[in-house]
Design a protein around this motif. Structure first.
Motif, PDB file in Angstrom:
ATOM      1  N   LEU A 161     -13.440  -4.195  10.721  1.00 32.79           N
ATOM      2  CA  LEU A 161     -13.706  -5.995  10.210  1.00 32.79           C
ATOM      3  C   LEU A 161     -13.387  -6.498  10.774  1.00 32.79           C
ATOM      4  O   LEU A 161     -12.546  -7.676  11.796  1.00 32.79           O
ATOM      5  N   GLY A 162     -12.619  -5.951  12.965  1.00 31.47           N
ATOM      6  CA  GLY A 162     -12.703  -6.463  14.074  1.00 31.47           C
ATOM      7  C   GLY A 162     -11.643  -5.751  14.850  1.00 31.47           C
ATOM      8  O   GLY A 162     -11.110  -6.590  15.326  1.00 31.47           O
ATOM      9  N   ALA A 163     -10.584  -4.956  13.977  1.00 33.31           N
ATOM     10  CA  ALA A 163      -9.088  -5.305  15.013  1.00 33.31           C
ATOM     11  C   ALA A 163      -9.030  -3.803  15.956  1.00 33.31           C
ATOM     12  O   ALA A 163      -9.623  -2.665  15.306  1.00 33.31           O
ATOM     13  N   ASP A 164      -8.739  -4.163  16.818  1.00 35.28           N
ATOM     14  CA  ASP A 164      -8.812  -3.241  17.836  1.00 35.28           C
ATOM     15  C   ASP A 164      -7.725  -1.621  17.144  1.00 35.28           C
ATOM     16  O   ASP A 164      -6.641  -2.557  16.336  1.00 35.28           O
ATOM     17  N   GLY A 165      -7.164  -1.233  17.822  1.00 38.05           N
ATOM     18  CA  GLY A 165      -6.015   0.050  17.556  1.00 38.05           C
ATOM     19  C   GLY A 165      -5.283  -0.333  17.500  1.00 38.05           C
ATOM     20  O   GLY A 165      -4.072  -0.218  16.620  1.00 38.05           O
ATOM     21  N   PHE A 166      -4.501  -1.685  18.360  1.00 40.64           N
ATOM     22  CA  PHE A 166      -2.919  -2.043  18.861  1.00 40.64           C
ATOM     23  C   PHE A 166      -3.360  -2.773  16.505  1.00 40.64           C
ATOM     24  O   PHE A 166      -2.320  -2.932  15.953  1.00 40.64           O
ATOM     25  N   GLN A 167      -3.540  -4.185  17.171  1.00 40.49           N
ATOM     26  CA  GLN A 167      -3.961  -4.939  15.604  1.00 40.49           C
ATOM     27  C   GLN A 167      -3.709  -3.983  14.000  1.00 40.49           C
ATOM     28  O   GLN A 167      -3.115  -4.566  13.659  1.00 40.49           O
ATOM     29  N   THR A 168      -4.575  -2.761  14.632  1.00 41.52           N
ATOM     30  CA  THR A 168      -4.692  -1.755  13.406  1.00 41.52           C
ATOM     31  C   THR A 168      -3.020  -1.136  12.817  1.00 41.52           C
ATOM     32  O   THR A 168      -2.716  -1.081  11.776  1.00 41.52           O
ATOM     33  N   PHE A 169      -2.620  -0.846  13.996  1.00 43.01           N
ATOM     34  CA  PHE A 169      -1.385  -0.524  13.710  1.00 43.01           C
ATOM     35  C   PHE A 169      -0.159  -1.091  12.681  1.00 43.01           C
ATOM     36  O   PHE A 169       0.073  -0.981  12.126  1.00 43.01           O
ATOM     37  N   ARG A 170      -0.885  -2.483  14.006  1.00 41.32           N
ATOM     38  CA  ARG A 170       0.293  -3.405  14.020  1.00 41.32           C
ATOM     39  C   ARG A 170       0.412  -4.182  12.018  1.00 41.32           C
ATOM     40  O   ARG A 170       1.186  -4.424  11.495  1.00 41.32           O
ATOM     41  N   HIS A 171      -1.365  -4.255  11.301  1.00 38.86           N
ATOM     42  CA  HIS A 171      -1.487  -4.569  10.171  1.00 38.86           C
ATOM     43  C   HIS A 171      -1.703  -4.348   8.921  1.00 38.86           C
ATOM     44  O   HIS A 171      -1.584  -4.319   7.504  1.00 38.86           O
ATOM     45  N   VAL A 172      -1.996  -2.925   9.332  1.00 38.45           N
ATOM     46  CA  VAL A 172      -1.733  -0.980   8.343  1.00 38.45           C
ATOM     47  C   VAL A 172      -1.779  -0.653   8.345  1.00 38.45           C
ATOM     48  O   VAL A 172      -0.828  -0.387   7.246  1.00 38.45           O
ATOM     49  N   ILE A 173      -0.939   0.297   9.542  1.00 42.49           N
ATOM     50  CA  ILE A 173      -0.630   1.539   9.085  1.00 42.49           C
ATOM     51  C   ILE A 173       1.352   1.057   8.891  1.00 42.49           C
ATOM     52  O   ILE A 173       2.048   1.415   8.388  1.00 42.49           O
ATOM     53  N   LEU A 174       1.476   0.328   9.955  1.00 40.69           N
ATOM     54  CA  LEU A 174       2.999  -0.173   9.319  1.00 40.69           C
ATOM     55  C   LEU A 174       3.079  -0.645   8.522  1.00 40.69           C
ATOM     56  O   LEU A 174       4.333   0.280   7.794  1.00 40.69           O
ATOM     57  N   PRO A 175       2.632  -1.256   7.668  1.00 37.51           N
ATOM     58  CA  PRO A 175       3.076  -1.850   6.403  1.00 37.51           C
ATOM     59  C   PRO A 175       3.221  -0.896   5.798  1.00 37.51           C
ATOM     60  O   PRO A 175       3.797  -0.320   4.591  1.00 37.51           O
ATOM     61  N   ASN A 176       2.313  -0.131   5.523  1.00 35.60           N
ATOM     62  CA  ASN A 176       1.147   1.075   4.685  1.00 35.60           C
ATOM     63  C   ASN A 176       2.846   2.394   4.920  1.00 35.60           C
ATOM     64  O   ASN A 176       2.713   2.978   4.199  1.00 35.60           O
ATOM     65  N   ILE A 177       3.123   2.398   6.225  1.00 34.85           N
ATOM     66  CA  ILE A 177       3.731   3.705   6.655  1.00 34.85           C
ATOM     67  C   ILE A 177       6.069   3.349   7.207  1.00 34.85           C
ATOM     68  O   ILE A 177       6.532   3.922   7.187  1.00 34.85           O
ATOM     69  N   GLY A 178       5.784   1.581   6.719  1.00 35.59           N
ATOM     70  CA  GLY A 178       6.838   1.277   6.971  1.00 35.59           C
ATOM     71  C   GLY A 178       8.212   1.726   6.386  1.00 35.59           C
ATOM     72  O   GLY A 178       9.135   1.767   7.675  1.00 35.59           O
ATOM     73  N   THR A 179       8.429   2.001   5.161  1.00 35.81           N
ATOM     74  CA  THR A 179       9.516   2.360   4.373  1.00 35.81           C
ATOM     75  C   THR A 179       9.869   3.880   4.583  1.00 35.81           C
ATOM     76  O   THR A 179      11.000   3.863   4.652  1.00 35.81           O
ATOM     77  N   ALA A 180       8.420   4.255   4.725  1.00 39.08           N
ATOM     78  CA  ALA A 180       9.113   5.359   5.252  1.00 39.08           C
ATOM     79  C   ALA A 180       9.759   5.850   6.226  1.00 39.08           C
ATOM     80  O   ALA A 180      10.648   6.599   5.952  1.00 39.08           O
ATOM     81  N   LEU A 181       8.926   5.164   7.377  1.00 38.24           N
ATOM     82  CA  LEU A 181      10.241   5.230   8.747  1.00 38.24           C
ATOM     83  C   LEU A 181      11.294   4.564   8.452  1.00 38.24           C
ATOM     84  O   LEU A 181      12.537   5.221   9.006  1.00 38.24           O
ATOM     85  N   LEU A 182      11.537   3.512   7.730  1.00 38.66           N
ATOM     86  CA  LEU A 182      13.496   3.511   7.311  1.00 38.66           C
ATOM     87  C   LEU A 182      13.962   4.253   6.601  1.00 38.66           C
ATOM     88  O   LEU A 182      14.828   4.657   7.424  1.00 38.66           O
ATOM     89  N   ALA A 183      13.130   4.884   5.904  1.00 41.58           N
ATOM     90  CA  ALA A 183      13.977   5.752   4.511  1.00 41.58           C
ATOM     91  C   ALA A 183      13.911   7.367   5.478  1.00 41.58           C
ATOM     92  O   ALA A 183      15.491   7.744   6.394  1.00 41.58           O
ATOM     93  N   GLY A 184      13.314   7.489   6.892  1.00 40.89           N
ATOM     94  CA  GLY A 184      13.106   8.199   7.725  1.00 40.89           C
ATOM     95  C   GLY A 184      14.472   8.697   8.745  1.00 40.89           C
ATOM     96  O   GLY A 184      15.101   9.187   9.131  1.00 40.89           O
ATOM     97  N   GLY A 185      14.308   7.183   8.832  1.00 42.60           N
ATOM     98  CA  GLY A 185      15.732   7.036  10.094  1.00 42.60           C
ATOM     99  C   GLY A 185      17.170   6.828  10.012  1.00 42.60           C
ATOM    100  O   GLY A 185      17.739   6.950   9.839  1.00 42.60           O
ATOM    101  N   MET A 186      17.112   6.394   8.434  1.00 42.64           N
ATOM    102  CA  MET A 186      18.564   6.090   8.198  1.00 42.64           C
ATOM    103  C   MET A 186      18.769   7.593   8.083  1.00 42.64           C
ATOM    104  O   MET A 186      19.971   7.487   8.177  1.00 42.64           O
ATOM    105  N   LEU A 187      17.996   8.704   7.212  1.00 42.69           N
ATOM    106  CA  LEU A 187      19.070  10.089   7.124  1.00 42.69           C
ATOM    107  C   LEU A 187      19.001  10.541   8.212  1.00 42.69           C
ATOM    108  O   LEU A 187      19.654  10.856   8.701  1.00 42.69           O
ATOM    109  N   ALA A 188      17.931  10.128   9.251  1.00 43.05           N
ATOM    110  CA  ALA A 188      18.506  10.823  10.619  1.00 43.05           C
ATOM    111  C   ALA A 188      19.547  10.634  11.179  1.00 43.05           C
ATOM    112  O   ALA A 188      20.242  10.962  11.387  1.00 43.05           O
TER     113      ALA A 188
END
Lengths: 271, 334
Positions: free
Chosen positions: A173-200
């Motif tokens: 749909l026209g998103a480069d790697g950075f945009q894909t990370f920001r708009h698709v990957i990060l929202p989908n793994i965000g809560t997992a990262l938050l949880a992992g970060g808190m545990l760490a």
């Protein structure tokens, strides 16, 4: 399907379960109790009297603040390092196939499976061989070894559920790697990262063994508490600090638990 | 006529596997083009080569005259409808559709308006606030279509878009896709393993097997004049006759295909050819019966005859006839 049998357990089992839980948690309550005792040299039961003075004593002890400050700084930086490295590693392992992928996955997880004392000795000898003086940064490196694992484990599980076609769809749909990370990957793994970060963070905050081997003169909070127990001066101050640590570590863990639980529903919704 | 997509001896190998092996094709602008084949035949890899998710090992690809090798997916004026739809689970339907415009920097109000219009086009107006998880398979398919079309691609790639839908919905979507394609005038390239879907929707069909194009032509050509045994067998269920059998009927000794519906029961008169055999099976298909006879040397020939004609007894000798020109000789070596 649930069975039709009675959902109520036999009385004996209930008592056994209750006793087990009491055994786990009663000692923690005792710590809270002795934070308010008037007796400062020994732990006699029941406490001869109750007072709030130890709260203010602890508040005014500079060594408490120093240890706390160091622990917070170490935990924050170790967590930050873990978030970056853990996410990158999880992305590589779950999104691509390459030679030695399984091995790398195992090697990343290994530090948390190894006894802390092994990690500690290994790091200590490595630092001596490399002639790196023990400092604030050696503690952080030590902590980062196991913090990375926690973040990696959380992130890799979530990455597996973000199907590869989502990333392709974003690119399509026209998103480069950075945009894909920001708009698709990060929202989908965000809560997992938050949880992992808190545990760490929580893991790093109460770590003793690795810290003992990698610290120089610095005292993190758990080390400070260990030293305090030896000296019977103002003992309840230790309890006050312990109570504080329980609260500080419990809240993030509870939050992490709820966040990842919700994450299941969000990530599962797409299929 | 402009060529939308051009493949010049394109190959894509994965290690020793030749997923796509020397494919030549030219898809014309505004065409509804189907790539038909069994799974693993290379059709999906061809689609991914067009989208930019794969790079050719060998050969040359052009999209509207521009070299496509090395151009990443996000710089191609081509959009894809994915087989699993690949809707973003964390975004609303409207945000999903507006995604392409968002990453291109179109202002919020404008892109939401365009997304709303695209949803109306696929007959899902007012669904914008829902999440992908709240829609049925058919609805998600329409959203995926709207999300691709809102970007006004010059070529729309569809990867088995109807594969996950039930039969009734599939037939309805076939018609809608066809109508949509005609009204938009966008080139559609469509991957399917369903020959009925390809025959009913496409302007032209490329039949794939083993990474190669077996035949490229209009649905009628592919159906009536298959060039290889594979095509005859895969597209419809033609009778494939051996060279010996074909020679005995008075043709050159080559493999030939004969459509079941070209055969009729009873001896033929004037120019018609006859085959005789023993009736071994009868299948009632509603409007017609499918009769299978076993001719000499075990050659089985199926014939589709109207259900109104009385079926001979099982095991009895039966003569079938067909017009001489209906037997189609194929290019396969004997």
């Amino acid at each position: 399907m649930r069975s039709d049998r009675s959902t109520s357990a036999p009385l004996g089992l209930k008592i056994a379960a209750g006793a087990g839980l009491l055994f786990l948690h009663l000692p923690i309550l005792l710590i809270f109790l002795y934070a308010f005792t008037t007796e400062e040299k020994s732990y006699q039961f029941p406490p001869p009297g109750y007072t709030l003075q130890w709260l203010s004593v602890a508040w005014n002890r500079p060594d408490v603040w120093q240890a706390l400050g160091l622990s917070v700084r170490v935990a924050s930086i170790a967590t930050a390092i873990a978030l970056v490295l853990g996410t990158l590693c999880a992305a590589a392992v779950s999104q691509t196939r390459f030679f030695g992928r399984e091995t790398i996955s195992l090697l990343v997880i290994l530090p948390i499976a190894l006894p802390g004392i092994i990690t500690g000795i290994a790091l200590r000898s490595a630092f001596s061989v490399a002639e790196i003086p023990f400092s604030f940064w050696t503690i952080i490196l030590g902590h980062a070894t196991f913090c990375v694992v926690v973040v990696y484990n959380n992130a890799v599980a979530r990455f597996r559920r973000v199907s590869g076609s989502l990333i392709e769809a974003s690119m399509d749909l026209g998103a480069d790697g950075f945009q894909t990370f920001r708009h698709v990957i990060l929202p989908n793994i965000g809560t997992a990262l938050l949880a992992g970060g808190m545990l760490a963070f929580a893991l790093s905050f109460d770590e003793v063994i690795v810290t003992t081997f990698t610290a120089g003169q610095q005292q993190t909070l758990p080390i400070w508490m260990l030293e305090e127990l030896v000296r019977p001066r103002q003992r309840p101050v230790t309890n006050v600090v312990a109570m504080f640590v329980v609260l500080v570590t419990l809240l993030p863990i509870l939050a992490a638990y709820y966040l990842t639980r919700e994450g299941d529903q969000v990530a599962g919704g797409g299929k | 006529m402009t060529t939308a997509v051009l493949f010049d001896k394109v190959s894509r190998h994965f290690g020793a596997v030749r997923a796509v092996d020397g494919v030549d094709l030219a898809i014309t602008e505004g065409e509804f083009f189907a790539m038909l084949g069994p799974s693993g035949s290379g059709k999906t890899t061809c689609l991914r080569l067009m989208a930019g998710f794969e790079q050719p090992t060998d050969g040359h690809i052009e999209i509207f005259g521009e070299t496509a090798e090395g151009v990443p997916p996000y710089r191609r004026n081509v959009n894809t409808v994915f087989q699993d739809y690949a809707l973003f689970p964390h975004l609303s339907i409207l945000e999903n559709v507006a995604y392409g415009l968002m990453v291109k920097g179109v202002a919020r109000e404008e892109r939401l308006k365009a997304a709303e219009a695209a949803l109306a086009m696929v007959k899902l107006p007012g669904y914008g606030t829902r999440r992908p998880g709240q829609l049925s398979g058919g609805q998600r398919q329409r959203v995926a279509l709207a999300r691709a079309l809102v970007n006004r691609p010059r070529v729309l790639l569809l990867d088995e878009p109807l594969g996950a839908l039930d039969l009734k919905l599939r037939e309805q979507m076939q018609e809608e896709l066809k109508t949509l394609q005609k009204s938009l005038g966008i080139t559609f390239v469509f991957v399917t393993h369903d020959q009925g879907e390809a025959l009913s929707m496409a302007d032209r069909i490329a039949v794939f097997n083993d990474g190669k194009i077996q035949q490229l032509g209009t649905p009628e050509e592919v159906y009536k004049r298959p060039q290889t045994r594979f095509v005859a067998d895969f597209v419809g269920s033609s009778n494939v006759l051996s060279p010996i059998f074909v020679k005995r009927l008075g043709y050159p000794a080559r493999y030939a295909s004969l459509r079941p519906e070209a055969l009729s029961l009873g001896e033929g008169t004037g120019g018609r050819k006859n085959v005789t055999g023993r009736l071994v099976a009868t299948n009632f298909l509603g409007a017609s019966n499918r009769l299978t006879i076993e001719a000499d040397e075990g050659t089985r020939i199926a014939a589709m005859v109207p259900a109104s004609i009385a079926v001979p007894e099982q095991g009895s000798g039966v003569t079938l006839s067909f017009a001489a020109e209906d037997l189609h000789l194929m290019d396969d070596a004997a």
